[in-house]
Design a protein around this motif. Structure first.
Motif, PDB file in Angstrom:
ATOM      1  N   ASN A  65       0.592  -1.337  -0.143  1.00  0.00           N
ATOM      2  CA  ASN A  65       0.147  -0.012   0.014  1.00  0.00           C
ATOM      3  C   ASN A  65       0.939   1.341  -0.143  1.00  0.00           C
ATOM      4  O   ASN A  65       2.013   1.361   0.245  1.00  0.00           O
ATOM      5  N   VAL A  66       0.109   2.287  -0.305  1.00  0.00           N
ATOM      6  CA  VAL A  66       1.055   3.385  -0.541  1.00  0.00           C
ATOM      7  C   VAL A  66       1.571   3.941   1.001  1.00  0.00           C
ATOM      8  O   VAL A  66       0.922   3.796   2.044  1.00  0.00           O
ATOM      9  N   HIS A  67       2.828   4.424   1.161  1.00  0.00           N
ATOM     10  CA  HIS A  67       3.453   4.675   2.352  1.00  0.00           C
ATOM     11  C   HIS A  67       2.979   6.133   2.672  1.00  0.00           C
ATOM     12  O   HIS A  67       3.119   6.325   3.897  1.00  0.00           O
ATOM     13  N   ASP A  68       2.857   7.111   1.842  1.00  0.00           N
ATOM     14  CA  ASP A  68       2.504   8.378   2.115  1.00  0.00           C
ATOM     15  C   ASP A  68       1.273   8.667   2.797  1.00  0.00           C
ATOM     16  O   ASP A  68       0.255   8.067   2.595  1.00  0.00           O
ATOM     17  N   GLU A  69       1.457   9.334   4.118  1.00  0.00           N
ATOM     18  CA  GLU A  69       0.407   9.286   5.033  1.00  0.00           C
ATOM     19  C   GLU A  69      -1.078   9.913   4.193  1.00  0.00           C
ATOM     20  O   GLU A  69      -1.945   9.636   4.654  1.00  0.00           O
ATOM     21  N   THR A  70      -0.587  10.978   3.665  1.00  0.00           N
ATOM     22  CA  THR A  70      -1.849  11.797   3.076  1.00  0.00           C
ATOM     23  C   THR A  70      -2.408  11.093   2.023  1.00  0.00           C
ATOM     24  O   THR A  70      -3.739  11.031   1.849  1.00  0.00           O
ATOM     25  N   ALA A  71      -1.830  10.501   1.149  1.00  0.00           N
ATOM     26  CA  ALA A  71      -2.302   9.566   0.036  1.00  0.00           C
ATOM     27  C   ALA A  71      -2.934   8.662   0.499  1.00  0.00           C
ATOM     28  O   ALA A  71      -3.908   8.134   0.000  1.00  0.00           O
ATOM     29  N   TRP A  72      -2.447   7.871   1.734  1.00  0.00           N
ATOM     30  CA  TRP A  72      -3.145   6.556   2.400  1.00  0.00           C
ATOM     31  C   TRP A  72      -4.607   7.179   2.867  1.00  0.00           C
ATOM     32  O   TRP A  72      -5.619   6.342   2.693  1.00  0.00           O
ATOM     33  N   GLN A  73      -4.610   8.289   3.412  1.00  0.00           N
ATOM     34  CA  GLN A  73      -5.893   8.801   3.991  1.00  0.00           C
ATOM     35  C   GLN A  73      -6.984   9.178   2.778  1.00  0.00           C
ATOM     36  O   GLN A  73      -8.023   9.270   3.100  1.00  0.00           O
ATOM     37  N   MET A  74      -6.360   9.518   1.429  1.00  0.00           N
ATOM     38  CA  MET A  74      -7.216   9.666   0.604  1.00  0.00           C
ATOM     39  C   MET A  74      -7.630   8.571  -0.262  1.00  0.00           C
ATOM     40  O   MET A  74      -8.003   8.542  -1.314  1.00  0.00           O
ATOM     41  N   GLY A  75      -7.306   7.197   0.446  1.00  0.00           N
ATOM     42  CA  GLY A  75      -7.619   6.239  -0.083  1.00  0.00           C
ATOM     43  C   GLY A  75      -6.498   5.523  -0.990  1.00  0.00           C
ATOM     44  O   GLY A  75      -6.757   4.376  -1.860  1.00  0.00           O
ATOM     45  N   GLY A  76      -5.434   5.873  -1.137  1.00  0.00           N
ATOM     46  CA  GLY A  76      -4.312   5.395  -1.922  1.00  0.00           C
ATOM     47  C   GLY A  76      -4.225   5.764  -3.327  1.00  0.00           C
ATOM     48  O   GLY A  76      -3.203   5.422  -4.074  1.00  0.00           O
ATOM     49  N   LEU A  77      -5.118   6.982  -3.686  1.00  0.00           N
ATOM     50  CA  LEU A  77      -5.338   7.406  -5.206  1.00  0.00           C
ATOM     51  C   LEU A  77      -4.991   8.847  -5.041  1.00  0.00           C
ATOM     52  O   LEU A  77      -5.959   9.666  -4.328  1.00  0.00           O
ATOM     53  N   ALA A  78      -3.856   9.721  -5.411  1.00  0.00           N
ATOM     54  CA  ALA A  78      -3.780  10.964  -5.187  1.00  0.00           C
ATOM     55  C   ALA A  78      -2.506  11.439  -6.209  1.00  0.00           C
ATOM     56  O   ALA A  78      -1.831  10.459  -6.761  1.00  0.00           O
ATOM     57  N   GLY A  79      -2.685  12.682  -6.561  1.00  0.00           N
ATOM     58  CA  GLY A  79      -1.702  13.221  -7.532  1.00  0.00           C
ATOM     59  C   GLY A  79      -0.322  13.203  -7.229  1.00  0.00           C
ATOM     60  O   GLY A  79       0.517  13.406  -7.961  1.00  0.00           O
ATOM     61  N   HIS A  80       0.129  13.053  -6.049  1.00  0.00           N
ATOM     62  CA  HIS A  80       1.382  13.338  -5.400  1.00  0.00           C
ATOM     63  C   HIS A  80       2.083  11.884  -5.073  1.00  0.00           C
ATOM     64  O   HIS A  80       3.190  11.735  -4.983  1.00  0.00           O
ATOM     65  N   ALA A  81       1.295  10.865  -4.814  1.00  0.00           N
ATOM     66  CA  ALA A  81       1.812   9.494  -4.449  1.00  0.00           C
ATOM     67  C   ALA A  81       0.968   8.561  -4.524  1.00  0.00           C
ATOM     68  O   ALA A  81      -0.092   8.711  -4.688  1.00  0.00           O
ATOM     69  N   GLY A  82       1.355   7.237  -4.365  1.00  0.00           N
ATOM     70  CA  GLY A  82       0.588   6.131  -4.480  1.00  0.00           C
ATOM     71  C   GLY A  82       0.589   5.388  -5.937  1.00  0.00           C
ATOM     72  O   GLY A  82       0.185   4.331  -5.940  1.00  0.00           O
ATOM     73  N   LEU A  83       1.619   5.960  -6.622  1.00  0.00           N
ATOM     74  CA  LEU A  83       1.877   5.063  -7.803  1.00  0.00           C
ATOM     75  C   LEU A  83       2.975   4.294  -7.672  1.00  0.00           C
ATOM     76  O   LEU A  83       4.129   4.401  -7.166  1.00  0.00           O
ATOM     77  N   PHE A  84       2.655   2.844  -8.304  1.00  0.00           N
ATOM     78  CA  PHE A  84       3.513   1.795  -8.237  1.00  0.00           C
ATOM     79  C   PHE A  84       4.049   1.504  -9.636  1.00  0.00           C
ATOM     80  O   PHE A  84       3.179   1.769 -10.638  1.00  0.00           O
ATOM     81  N   SER A  85       5.287   1.037  -9.848  1.00  0.00           N
ATOM     82  CA  SER A  85       5.731   0.907 -10.791  1.00  0.00           C
ATOM     83  C   SER A  85       7.014  -0.193 -10.956  1.00  0.00           C
ATOM     84  O   SER A  85       7.387  -0.827  -9.869  1.00  0.00           O
ATOM     85  N   THR A  86       7.610  -0.674 -12.081  1.00  0.00           N
ATOM     86  CA  THR A  86       8.720  -1.543 -11.971  1.00  0.00           C
ATOM     87  C   THR A  86       9.806  -1.139 -12.899  1.00  0.00           C
ATOM     88  O   THR A  86       9.715   0.132 -13.619  1.00  0.00           O
TER      89      THR A  86
END
Length: 238
Positions: A65-86
């Motif tokens: 799950n997203v580490h960023d606290e704000t993005a986590w409180q936003m449900g893991g979907l935010a413009g600044h964090a929460g994106l996973f890649s390879t």
């Protein structure tokens, strides 16, 4: 002052203008056209595919799950964090920047405001060097002058944040890649003290202009960092 509000607001603007969820918009407009099939928000894959991040009182082991606290409180979907890649997908993303004739990319170098352009740090004034890093340890460097990219995927917050030695090691990797310090700074970095808890997936430096089998390699940064050289994919879906 560091702030995520600009990209949080940008994400909301994109949703309002497009009428789509941010994850769908980015997948259709950016990731799919570039062949980035393993990139997205809230990915439904096995947790073992993710690198562990911090162990916290509130959430326990943050993993998958997203580490960023704000993005986590936003449900893991935010413009600044929460994106996973390879690594492979970020190589495709980098290849676009290095090979495109798009005026949007060329226009990035028209700006150098507080040592930055849109979404990127201008590593050295007057050079076509771009750098972006993340709180959890990753970094992405683009050398548009020589057609090279540096992709660092790391988790420096496992099991807890505060790994200052990793930040120094990452800076030295960027210095080596760009051939000079940030804004021509002169500073010594000690990487032997990099803590064993620093988990790096890959550090990859590639040169799309060099002959096959003649890639430039990063030095081995000893503890906690592995060097890997390989060529960028020639294009989406290849």
């Amino acid at each position: 002052m560091y702030s995520d509000l600009n990209f949080i607001i940008l994400g909301k603007i994109l949703e309002q203008v497009s009428g789509q969820d941010l994850s769908i918009f980015l997948r259709e407009e950016i990731f799919a056209p570039l062949g980035m099939r393993e990139t997205g928000f809230l990915l439904k894959v096995k947790r073992d595919n993710f690198v562990k991040t911090e162990i916290t009182k509130e959430r326990g082991q943050v993993w998958g799950n997203v580490h960023d606290e704000t993005a986590w409180q936003m449900g893991g979907l935010a413009g600044h964090a929460g994106l996973f890649s390879t690594l492979d997908d970020l190589a495709r993303f980098s290849s676009f920047y290095l090979t495109t004739a798009s005026p949007l990319v060329a226009g990035l170098f028209d700006y150098d405001c507080f040592e930055r352009t849109l979404a990127w740090i201008r590593w050295q004034k007057g050079r076509r060097f771009l750098w972006h890093s993340g709180f959890t340890g990753p970094g992405l460097g683009l050398d548009l002058e020589n057609g090279r990219a540096l992709v660092i995927l790391a988790s420096s917050v496992y099991p807890k944040r505060g790994n200052e030695a990793w930040l120094l090691a990452r800076r030295q990797a960027a210095n080596t890649f760009f051939g000079g310090g940030y804004r021509e700074e002169k500073q010594e970095y000690i990487v032997d003290k990099c803590k064993p808890c620093c988990k790096i997936v890959f550090a990859k430096v590639t040169d799309v202009n060099e002959e096959e089998g003649n890639e430039r390699r990063l030095p081995d940064f000893r503890r906690g960092m592995a060097g890997y050289a390989g060529r960028l994919d020639p294009g989406p879906g290849k």
